[in-house]
Write an enzyme that holds these catalytic residues in place. Structure first.
Site, mmCIF file in Angstrom:
data_model
loop_
_atom_site.group_PDB
_atom_site.id
_atom_site.type_symbol
_atom_site.label_atom_id
_atom_site.label_comp_id
_atom_site.label_asym_id
_atom_site.label_seq_id
_atom_site.Cartn_x
_atom_site.Cartn_y
_atom_site.Cartn_z
ATOM 1 C CB CYS A 183 44.903 19.066 66.991
ATOM 2 S SG CYS A 183 45.563 19.867 65.511
ATOM 3 C CG HIS A 323 39.162 19.335 69.126
ATOM 4 N ND1 HIS A 323 40.345 19.724 69.690
ATOM 5 C CD2 HIS A 323 39.431 19.133 67.808
ATOM 6 C CE1 HIS A 323 41.295 19.744 68.757
ATOM 7 N NE2 HIS A 323 40.768 19.395 67.607
ATOM 8 C CD GLU A 334 34.134 18.312 70.008
ATOM 9 O OE1 GLU A 334 34.475 19.169 69.166
ATOM 10 O OE2 GLU A 334 34.531 18.306 71.191
ATOM 11 C CE LYS A 355 40.793 23.736 69.252
ATOM 12 N NZ LYS A 355 40.196 22.894 70.330
ATOM 13 C CG HIS A 360 43.061 24.243 66.498
ATOM 14 N ND1 HIS A 360 43.648 23.773 67.656
ATOM 15 C CD2 HIS A 360 42.791 23.153 65.731
ATOM 16 C CE1 HIS A 360 43.723 22.459 67.588
ATOM 17 N NE2 HIS A 360 43.212 22.050 66.434
ATOM 18 C CG PHE A 418 45.541 16.477 60.792
ATOM 19 C CD1 PHE A 418 44.167 16.627 60.730
ATOM 20 C CD2 PHE A 418 46.332 17.342 60.058
ATOM 21 C CE1 PHE A 418 43.594 17.629 59.951
ATOM 22 C CE2 PHE A 418 45.769 18.355 59.274
ATOM 23 C CZ PHE A 418 44.401 18.495 59.226
#
Lengths: 432, 379
Positions: A183, A323, A334, A355, A360, A418
């Site tokens: 991501c 993010h 975050e 997002k 996402h 990830f």
């Protein structure tokens, strides 16, 4: 000081490296195609999340996504969609930059693409063509493949094809790089472009992140990891980054494209400079395959590395393009990472997550959000984090719940993924 | 940035059908055929399966082994060998700032589940609902983590503590060449001091044979040396399971920690020319000149066996290095796509360090696209 030497001095950063200018932007999301439509929707707080129409969602726990339904392909498969979105975004970015000639981009291509696999409709077609009436095995699929009827699917389902087609269409130079950092891939594509320009290998780079992988298996894989929001109704309220009742991310699709140039070369050709990529930072995390280190150290290190690379103090950042996936874990981590870097100022530093509206966009996210960050700078308006109705008391951030008009000179854009991937960018109106 | 530093190889990790480690591969180099060939398991396709590995040696935790599929285990294992060979396995500080570039595909399947779903779909009244139900119920949640391309890098971070930062390049053979190109350039320019770079490929998967049978790139016959796969109905590649990792460092960085430089890696030549008769040969010649190859003692060719590019690769080498011994990597390991370039370079570095060769050339010609030429010299 002559005009020329002034330009020379301005063409390098404080570390003596070529400055990296942005001269073209392109964007496709579920909100629309192009900067104008996206910016209007983003600043109006409109959501692109909707019920999935592309395939049956019977029995699925998550039945919503930010699919891009106005561009399609035949067959409708992830690599073809990803290519189509990338083409649209790159068309826009290259046209804006005015660089090169059509089909002759004078620089390298770095493209973040989703991992490619043969998909279920194609597997079914092979199974059917095999003539097998008993239990199907891969031996049957192999036999069908050997019929030569399906030969075009080889190129469709190998990893390098999207980049190859984009390289052909835009005439980029050299071997194109297809990459994945999960991501954070879109941000890594930009970072690779920045590094190549700083090394002096190229004076221009086309950096793209693209993702068109909302299909049953991709959705179910994320669902099985409990990563997705299951609040299907209403769809536009499901993605709620930093809210107390956030319950997962919503898959999105789209592409972001940036034309990066050696600032001096851009000026020399009279290009309009839209902004600069001042710094890129990254840090790996070996804690867990899907979870981040509990102390947040790698995220913190990635943000600090980006600031260091930019030669910028935390105080010089005007807003954070987060993010902000809307998963319980990401948003907590975050917030913790930002608090560690920005200290008390974090309570008054505007933070927003695109997002909330576009979902996402996975492989594309870092590039899409870099484009939005540069639009934020250009317009002096921070797009909102919609659905921020129930603040999480554990996240003491200044979340931008309504579009906010403030001068923005420098944006920190975060991407985490990830596999311990953390990549951050510092984007700015002027050199540091 | 005007500084250009020498880039040296200080660690090598190899795994293939020939076994593991440098010695096993140098011993197998002259054999002319891969050490293991399986013509039955995936008939009609031949495969060169990986030699049995004692995984615990590099992946001590069973829980880590279970979380990975074969391509990841091979890669993590080879990465461990490379770190060990560089003498940095126990150096947490260095590994914590070591960067990683992986060239890999991914996409491991549960073939039994796929088969059962395809069988069930045939009789299903509502195929969409059937697919949804069975994917949700039958897919192992953790299989996803074996499918994501970047999760080899992720596992190397977890198992070995290499956590500077990682990037994964996809795109078949060219991904391996470009992983080396970017790693070399970043070190040479001073952007980073030390990197782990490599790739991994598991050939023992029936799903990859479907992909490569489409298009007719896979050889459905017994082994035959790569450059002898003529006429055209003999052409094609035989897949082999393999993994290769290298520790690359700035020469002064290696010297400062007292590491032995095994070989020097020059700037990597890579390009993508549109395939047309003669284009591959011309591209290799241009890259050969650009990399500064002078008089290599041997050439390691990443030739796939696919027509007509393998014949062009052979013709180019006959002109560029007349009389020089050319070893096709496919005759040692089979074809391993993204792993080809790292494997070839690792082997070249081993030849330089262990056999005293002065200069070795590695060529990589992708079955669909991408040409690479890499120069490895004595450190």
């Amino acid at each position: 000081m002559t005009n020329q030497s002034f330009r020379d001095a301005k063409g390098r950063d404080a570390k003596g490296r070529p400055l990296v200018a942005v001269t073209g932007l392109g964007i496709v999301t579920s909100l629309g195609q192009g900067q104008a439509d996206n910016w209007a929707a983003l600043t109006a707080g409109r959501s692109g999340i909707h019920a999935i129409r592309r395939f049956p969602t019977d029995g699925l726990r998550t039945r919503i996504a930010g699919t891009v339904d106005f561009l399609d392909t035949a067959p409708l498969v992830a690599p073809a969609l990803s290519q189509r979105f990338a083409e649209a975004a790159a068309d826009e970015a290259i046209a804006q930059s005015g660089i090169g000639r059509p089909g002759d981009f004078p620089g390298a291509l770095f493209i973040a693409v989703p991992p490619v696999e043969i998909e279920w409709p194609q597997r079914q077609a092979l199974a059917e063509a095999s003539g097998q009436t008993g239990p199907i095995t891969y031996t049957d699929l192999q036999r069908a493949a050997a019929s030569r009827r399906f030969d075009p699917w080889h190129d469709l389902f190998i990893f390098g094809t999207v980049a190859d087609q984009i390289a052909d269409r835009f005439g980029t130079k050299g071997s194109p790089i297809s990459l994945s950092t999960a991501c954070s891939s879109g941000a890594t594509a930009i970072q690779l472009g920045v590094e190549a320009i700083r090394r002096g290998e190229v004076t221009a780079a086309l950096c793209i992140g693209t993702d068109g992988s909302v299909n049953p298996e991709s959705l179910i894989r994320f669902s099985l990891l409990s990563a997705l929001s299951t609040q299907n109704d209403p769809p536009e309220a499901a993605s709620k980054p930093f809210s107390k009742n956030r319950d997962g991310f919503v898959m999105g699709e789209g592409a972001g494209a940036l034309v990066l140039e050696d600032a001096q070369a851009a000026r020399a050709r009279g290009a309009k400079i839209l902004g600069y990529v001042l710094g890129c930072g990254e840090k790996g995390d070996g804690f867990h395959r899907t979870r981040s280190s509990p102390d947040g150290a790698p995220g913190i290190a990635a943000i600090r590395a980006a600031l260091d690379d930019a030669g910028t103090e935390p105080d010089a950042i005007d807003t954070v393009n987060a993010h902000g996936t809307s998963t319980p874990e990401n948003d907590k981590m975050e917030a913790m990472s930002c608090a560690a870097v920005f200290g008390d100022r974090i309570r008054a530093l505007p933070v927003s997550s695109n997002k909330s509206m576009i979902g996402h966009t996975l492989t594309a996210a870092g590039a899409v959000e870099a484009v939005i960050s540069l639009l934020t700078i250009a317009h002096g308006r921070i797009p909102p984090t919609i659905n921020y109705a129930v603040p999480d008391p554990a996240i003491p951030l200044d979340i931008v719940a309504q579009a906010r008009d403030v001068p923005v000179r420098r944006v920190l854009s975060n991407s985490f993924g990830f596999g311990g991937q953390n990549t951050c960018l510092v984007l700015a109106d002027e050199p540091a | 940035m005007s500084e250009f530093r020498d880039v040296v190889v200080t660690g090598i990790g190899l795994v293939s059908c020939a076994g593991e480690g440098i010695a096993a591969h140098l011993a197998a180099l002259g054999a002319g055929a891969p050490a293991r060939t399986d013509t039955e398991t995936f008939a009609p396709y031949t495969v060169h399966p990986v030699a049995p590995l004692a995984l615990d040696g590099q992946i001590p935790k069973k829980s880590d082994q279970r979380q990975m599929e074969p391509w990841q285990r091979l890669g993590v294992y080879a990465a461990g060998l490379a770190l060990e060979s560089a003498g940095v396995k126990g150096d947490a500080e260095l590994k914590g700032r070591m960067h990683l570039v992986v060239s890999a595909g991914g996409g491991e399947r549960d073939t039994a589940v796929d088969g059962a779903i395809l069988t069930g779909l045939r009789a299903a009244e509502d195929t969409g609902a059937y697919l949804n139900e069975h994917l949700q119920n039958d897919l192992r949640p953790t299989l996803f983590l074996a499918q994501l391309s970047n999760l080899l890098a992720g596992n190397i971070g977890i198992v070995h503590g290499v956590t500077g930062a990682s990037r994964t390049f996809m795109g078949e053979e060219a991904a391996g060449t470009d992983a080396l190109r970017i790693a070399q350039a970043r070190i040479a320019s001073g952007q980073v001091d030390c990197m782990l770079v490599g790739g991994s490929y598991s050939a023992e998967r029936p799903d990859v044979m479907v992909i490569h049978e489409m298009g007719g790139y896979l050889r459905a016959r017994d082994f035959r040396p790569v450059f002898d796969r003529v006429p055209e109905d003999e052409a094609g590649f035989i897949l082999g399971s393999a993994a290769a990792f290298l520790v690359l460092e700035a020469a002064e960085h290696a010297a400062s920690r007292g590491a032995r430089a095994l070989a020097r890696l020059g700037p990597v030549g890579s390009d993508r020319t549109k395939r047309a008769p003669g284009s591959t040969e011309a591209s290799l010649a241009a890259l050969w000149a650009a990399t500064g190859l002078a008089a290599p003692d041997v050439v390691i060719a990443g030739a796939t066996g696919v027509a007509p590019v393998t014949a062009e690769e052979g013709a180019a080498l006959a002109r560029l290095a007349p009389g020089v011994s050319v070893t096709a990597l496919g005759d040692l390991t089979g074809h391993s796509l993204e792993t080809t370039a790292p494997f070839g370079v690792a082997l070249a570095a081993a030849l330089v360090s262990e056999k005293g060769l002065r200069e070795v050339a590695v060529t990589v010609v992708g079955h669909r696209r991408g040409e690479g030429v890499i120069r490895v010299t004595a450190a």
